[in-house]
Design a protein around this motif. Structure first.
Motif, PDB file in Angstrom:
ATOM      1  N   HIS A  94       0.820  -1.211   0.000  1.00 23.19           N
ATOM      2  CA  HIS A  94       0.000   0.000   0.000  1.00 23.19           C
ATOM      3  C   HIS A  94       0.851   1.257   0.000  1.00 23.19           C
ATOM      4  CE1 HIS A  94       0.464   1.238   4.278  1.00 23.19           C
ATOM      5  NE2 HIS A  94       0.711  -0.047   4.450  1.00 23.19           N
ATOM      6  N   THR A  95       0.241   2.327  -0.470  1.00 28.62           N
ATOM      7  CA  THR A  95       0.899   3.626  -0.446  1.00 28.62           C
ATOM      8  C   THR A  95       1.024   4.091   0.999  1.00 28.62           C
ATOM      9  OG1 THR A  95      -1.235   4.747  -0.702  1.00 28.62           O
ATOM     10  CG2 THR A  95       0.003   4.267  -2.728  1.00 28.62           C
ATOM     11  N   ASP A  96       1.959   4.970   1.249  1.00 30.84           N
ATOM     12  CA  ASP A  96       2.156   5.578   2.568  1.00 30.84           C
ATOM     13  C   ASP A  96       2.449   4.535   3.653  1.00 30.84           C
ATOM     14  OD1 ASP A  96       2.357   7.897   4.172  1.00 30.84           O
ATOM     15  OD2 ASP A  96       0.326   7.596   4.925  1.00 30.84           O
ATOM     16  N   CYS A  97       3.225   3.526   3.306  1.00 34.00           N
ATOM     17  CA  CYS A  97       3.561   2.460   4.261  1.00 34.00           C
ATOM     18  C   CYS A  97       4.698   2.913   5.175  1.00 34.00           C
ATOM     19  CB  CYS A  97       3.983   1.192   3.514  1.00 34.00           C
ATOM     20  SG  CYS A  97       4.314  -0.220   4.603  1.00 34.00           S
ATOM     21  N   ALA A  98       4.521   2.724   6.464  1.00 35.32           N
ATOM     22  CA  ALA A  98       5.541   3.125   7.447  1.00 35.32           C
ATOM     23  C   ALA A  98       6.843   2.357   7.253  1.00 35.32           C
ATOM     24  CB  ALA A  98       5.014   2.922   8.868  1.00 35.32           C
ATOM     25  N   VAL A  99       6.769   1.094   6.841  1.00 33.57           N
ATOM     26  CA  VAL A  99       7.989   0.311   6.617  1.00 33.57           C
ATOM     27  C   VAL A  99       8.759   0.883   5.423  1.00 33.57           C
ATOM     28  CG1 VAL A  99       8.944  -1.994   6.196  1.00 33.57           C
ATOM     29  CG2 VAL A  99       6.924  -1.735   7.632  1.00 33.57           C
ATOM     30  N   GLY A 100       8.042   1.473   4.486  1.00 28.38           N
ATOM     31  CA  GLY A 100       8.668   2.115   3.341  1.00 28.38           C
ATOM     32  C   GLY A 100       9.370   3.416   3.690  1.00 28.38           C
ATOM     33  N   LYS A 101       9.097   3.935   4.854  1.00 25.56           N
ATOM     34  CA  LYS A 101       9.718   5.185   5.308  1.00 25.56           C
ATOM     35  C   LYS A 101      10.740   4.943   6.418  1.00 25.56           C
ATOM     36  CE  LYS A 101       5.365   7.612   4.614  1.00 25.56           C
ATOM     37  NZ  LYS A 101       4.298   8.362   5.277  1.00 25.56           N
ATOM     38  N   LEU A 102      10.882   3.703   6.831  1.00 22.70           N
ATOM     39  CA  LEU A 102      11.705   3.369   7.985  1.00 22.70           C
ATOM     40  C   LEU A 102      13.197   3.485   7.693  1.00 22.70           C
ATOM     41  CD1 LEU A 102      11.643   2.163  10.921  1.00 22.70           C
ATOM     42  CD2 LEU A 102      11.818  -0.083   9.839  1.00 22.70           C
ATOM     43  N   ASP A 103      13.896   4.187   8.553  1.00 16.62           N
ATOM     44  CA  ASP A 103      15.364   4.211   8.527  1.00 16.62           C
ATOM     45  C   ASP A 103      15.791   3.066   9.442  1.00 16.62           C
ATOM     46  OD1 ASP A 103      18.074   4.581   9.013  1.00 16.62           O
ATOM     47  OD2 ASP A 103      17.899   6.768   9.167  1.00 16.62           O
ATOM     48  N   GLU A 104      15.986   1.905   8.850  1.00 15.93           N
ATOM     49  CA  GLU A 104      16.217   0.695   9.643  1.00 15.93           C
ATOM     50  C   GLU A 104      17.444   0.768  10.548  1.00 15.93           C
ATOM     51  OE1 GLU A 104      16.231  -4.143   9.148  1.00 15.93           O
ATOM     52  OE2 GLU A 104      15.231  -2.900   7.659  1.00 15.93           O
ATOM     53  N   PRO A 105      18.600   1.219  10.070  1.00 15.40           N
ATOM     54  CA  PRO A 105      19.751   1.300  10.984  1.00 15.40           C
ATOM     55  C   PRO A 105      19.480   2.214  12.188  1.00 15.40           C
ATOM     56  CG  PRO A 105      20.488   1.455   8.715  1.00 15.40           C
ATOM     57  CD  PRO A 105      18.983   1.530   8.688  1.00 15.40           C
ATOM     58  N   ALA A 106      18.860   3.356  11.951  1.00 14.44           N
ATOM     59  CA  ALA A 106      18.559   4.279  13.053  1.00 14.44           C
ATOM     60  C   ALA A 106      17.543   3.660  14.012  1.00 14.44           C
ATOM     61  CB  ALA A 106      18.038   5.603  12.516  1.00 14.44           C
ATOM     62  N   THR A 124      14.002 -11.344  19.378  1.00 12.31           N
ATOM     63  CA  THR A 124      14.305  -9.997  18.906  1.00 12.31           C
ATOM     64  C   THR A 124      14.554 -10.034  17.401  1.00 12.31           C
ATOM     65  OG1 THR A 124      15.248  -9.359  21.021  1.00 12.31           O
ATOM     66  CG2 THR A 124      15.911  -8.060  19.113  1.00 12.31           C
ATOM     67  N   PRO A 125      13.802  -9.223  16.642  1.00 13.35           N
ATOM     68  CA  PRO A 125      14.008  -9.205  15.188  1.00 13.35           C
ATOM     69  C   PRO A 125      15.406  -8.721  14.824  1.00 13.35           C
ATOM     70  CG  PRO A 125      12.010  -8.006  15.795  1.00 13.35           C
ATOM     71  CD  PRO A 125      12.735  -8.317  17.062  1.00 13.35           C
ATOM     72  N   THR A 126      15.987  -9.354  13.834  1.00  9.56           N
ATOM     73  CA  THR A 126      17.292  -8.916  13.335  1.00  9.56           C
ATOM     74  C   THR A 126      17.134  -8.073  12.077  1.00  9.56           C
ATOM     75  OG1 THR A 126      17.538 -10.955  12.077  1.00  9.56           O
ATOM     76  CG2 THR A 126      18.501 -10.914  14.286  1.00  9.56           C
ATOM     77  N   CYS A 127      15.946  -8.114  11.471  1.00  7.29           N
ATOM     78  CA  CYS A 127      15.680  -7.364  10.246  1.00  7.29           C
ATOM     79  C   CYS A 127      14.232  -6.891  10.261  1.00  7.29           C
ATOM     80  CB  CYS A 127      15.938  -8.257   9.036  1.00  7.29           C
ATOM     81  SG  CYS A 127      15.700  -7.424   7.475  1.00  7.29           S
ATOM     82  N   PHE A 128      14.026  -5.642   9.870  1.00  2.00           N
ATOM     83  CA  PHE A 128      12.676  -5.084   9.814  1.00  2.00           C
ATOM     84  C   PHE A 128      12.190  -4.917   8.378  1.00  2.00           C
ATOM     85  CE2 PHE A 128      14.160  -4.175  14.027  1.00  2.00           C
ATOM     86  CZ  PHE A 128      13.048  -4.434  14.801  1.00  2.00           C
ATOM     87  N   HIS A 129      13.023  -5.304   7.415  1.00  2.00           N
ATOM     88  CA  HIS A 129      12.665  -5.340   5.995  1.00  2.00           C
ATOM     89  C   HIS A 129      12.216  -3.993   5.450  1.00  2.00           C
ATOM     90  CE1 HIS A 129      13.000  -9.720   6.113  1.00  2.00           C
ATOM     91  NE2 HIS A 129      12.322  -9.668   7.241  1.00  2.00           N
ATOM     92  N   ALA A 130      12.910  -2.933   5.827  1.00  2.00           N
ATOM     93  CA  ALA A 130      12.595  -1.608   5.296  1.00  2.00           C
ATOM     94  C   ALA A 130      12.787  -1.592   3.781  1.00  2.00           C
ATOM     95  CB  ALA A 130      13.478  -0.557   5.956  1.00  2.00           C
ATOM     96  N   PHE A 131      11.990  -0.791   3.113  1.00  2.00           N
ATOM     97  CA  PHE A 131      12.089  -0.642   1.662  1.00  2.00           C
ATOM     98  C   PHE A 131      11.762   0.803   1.305  1.00  2.00           C
ATOM     99  CE2 PHE A 131       7.823  -2.169   2.690  1.00  2.00           C
ATOM    100  CZ  PHE A 131       7.011  -1.243   2.052  1.00  2.00           C
ATOM    101  N   SER A 132      12.101   1.199   0.089  1.00  2.00           N
ATOM    102  CA  SER A 132      11.830   2.578  -0.319  1.00  2.00           C
ATOM    103  C   SER A 132      10.813   2.677  -1.447  1.00  2.00           C
ATOM    104  CB  SER A 132      13.133   3.276  -0.729  1.00  2.00           C
ATOM    105  OG  SER A 132      13.735   2.574  -1.790  1.00  2.00           O
ATOM    106  N   ASP A 133      10.526   1.577  -2.118  1.00  2.00           N
ATOM    107  CA  ASP A 133       9.620   1.590  -3.266  1.00  2.00           C
ATOM    108  C   ASP A 133       8.566   0.499  -3.081  1.00  2.00           C
ATOM    109  OD1 ASP A 133       8.452   1.003  -5.825  1.00  2.00           O
ATOM    110  OD2 ASP A 133      10.173   1.895  -6.830  1.00  2.00           O
ATOM    111  N   VAL A 134       7.327   0.901  -2.918  1.00  2.00           N
ATOM    112  CA  VAL A 134       6.260  -0.073  -2.652  1.00  2.00           C
ATOM    113  C   VAL A 134       6.091  -1.060  -3.805  1.00  2.00           C
ATOM    114  CG1 VAL A 134       4.356   1.412  -3.453  1.00  2.00           C
ATOM    115  CG2 VAL A 134       3.904  -0.387  -1.789  1.00  2.00           C
ATOM    116  N   LEU A 135       6.188  -0.589  -5.042  1.00  2.00           N
ATOM    117  CA  LEU A 135       6.050  -1.500  -6.192  1.00  2.00           C
ATOM    118  C   LEU A 135       7.151  -2.547  -6.201  1.00  2.00           C
ATOM    119  CD1 LEU A 135       5.058   0.994  -9.027  1.00  2.00           C
ATOM    120  CD2 LEU A 135       3.624  -0.790  -8.038  1.00  2.00           C
ATOM    121  N   GLU A 136       8.382  -2.109  -5.985  1.00  2.00           N
ATOM    122  CA  GLU A 136       9.503  -3.051  -5.951  1.00  2.00           C
ATOM    123  C   GLU A 136       9.359  -4.029  -4.792  1.00  2.00           C
ATOM    124  OE1 GLU A 136      11.890  -3.860  -8.133  1.00  2.00           O
ATOM    125  OE2 GLU A 136      10.739  -2.499  -9.389  1.00  2.00           O
ATOM    126  N   ASN A 137       8.875  -3.554  -3.660  1.00  2.00           N
ATOM    127  CA  ASN A 137       8.672  -4.446  -2.517  1.00  2.00           C
ATOM    128  C   ASN A 137       7.646  -5.522  -2.843  1.00  2.00           C
ATOM    129  OD1 ASN A 137       8.933  -5.332   0.298  1.00  2.00           O
ATOM    130  ND2 ASN A 137       6.834  -4.575   0.450  1.00  2.00           N
TER     131      ASN A 137
END
Length: 174
Positions: A94-106, A124-137
């Motif tokens: 979906h558009t406006d996804c919080a995971v798509g805006k996440l700065d994972e290292p920070a 404890t999660p080791t990866c939060f799977h942040a992404f920058s492009d919803v279509l590519e994700n």
């Protein structure tokens, strides 16, 4: 100690009304009459059953942050395919996804600073799977499923994007 479960108590009251109005026979077995699984984000703005016009029993819905095909999604989907005859999978980002805006290292640094004991916890999660492009994700999640041997015989694995503003669901291949 004061009651901090105000929302939970309201949801339970709502459930009492739901039970009173629920149609008889809606819990007639674990299956999907449309042989479909929908994998989508946990974002509470997405009422996916309504957006697709689904009724109880028509499709399984698997949700997580970012509609990511994780080990747990594969586990759930495998059970549905093997026990309920699932033939179709819809991956809906979906558009406006919080995971798509996440700065994972920070974000990880913030968690480690706030909860230093969490680093040692088994879950404890080791990866939060942040992404920058919803279509590519969505494409990546669809490809992950298509390449998994358990899902090679499904009739359809397709990707879509839900527009938060309009509610429209668009095929990523159109």
């Amino acid at each position: 100690m004061e009651n901090t479960n105000i929302n939970t108590d309201q949801w339970l009251t709502n459930n009492k009304h739901y039970v009173e109005q629920r149609e008889a026979g809606t819990a007639s077995g674990i299956s999907s009459s449309m042989h479909t699984v929908v994998i989508t984000c946990m974002d509470c703005r997405i009422m996916i059953e309504s957006a697709l016009g689904l009724k109880p029993g028509q499709a399984f819905v698997i949700r997580n942050a970012g509609n990511i095909v994780t080990d747990d999604v594969v586990r759930s989907l495998t059970l549905a395919v093997q026990t309920a005859g699932i033939q179709e999978v819809m991956v809906i980002g979906h558009t406006d996804c919080a995971v798509g805006k996440l700065d994972e290292p920070a974000f990880k640094t913030e968690l480690q600073q706030q909860y230093p004991e969490g680093v040692k916890h088994d879950l404890t999660p080791t990866c939060f799977h942040a992404f920058s492009d919803v279509l590519e994700n969505v494409r990546k999640q669809v490809q992950t499923l298509k390449s998994h041997p358990y899902f090679k015989n499904l009739s359809s694995i397709r990707g879509f994007v839900y527009d938060i503003r309009t509610g429209k669901i668009s095929d990523i291949n159109e």
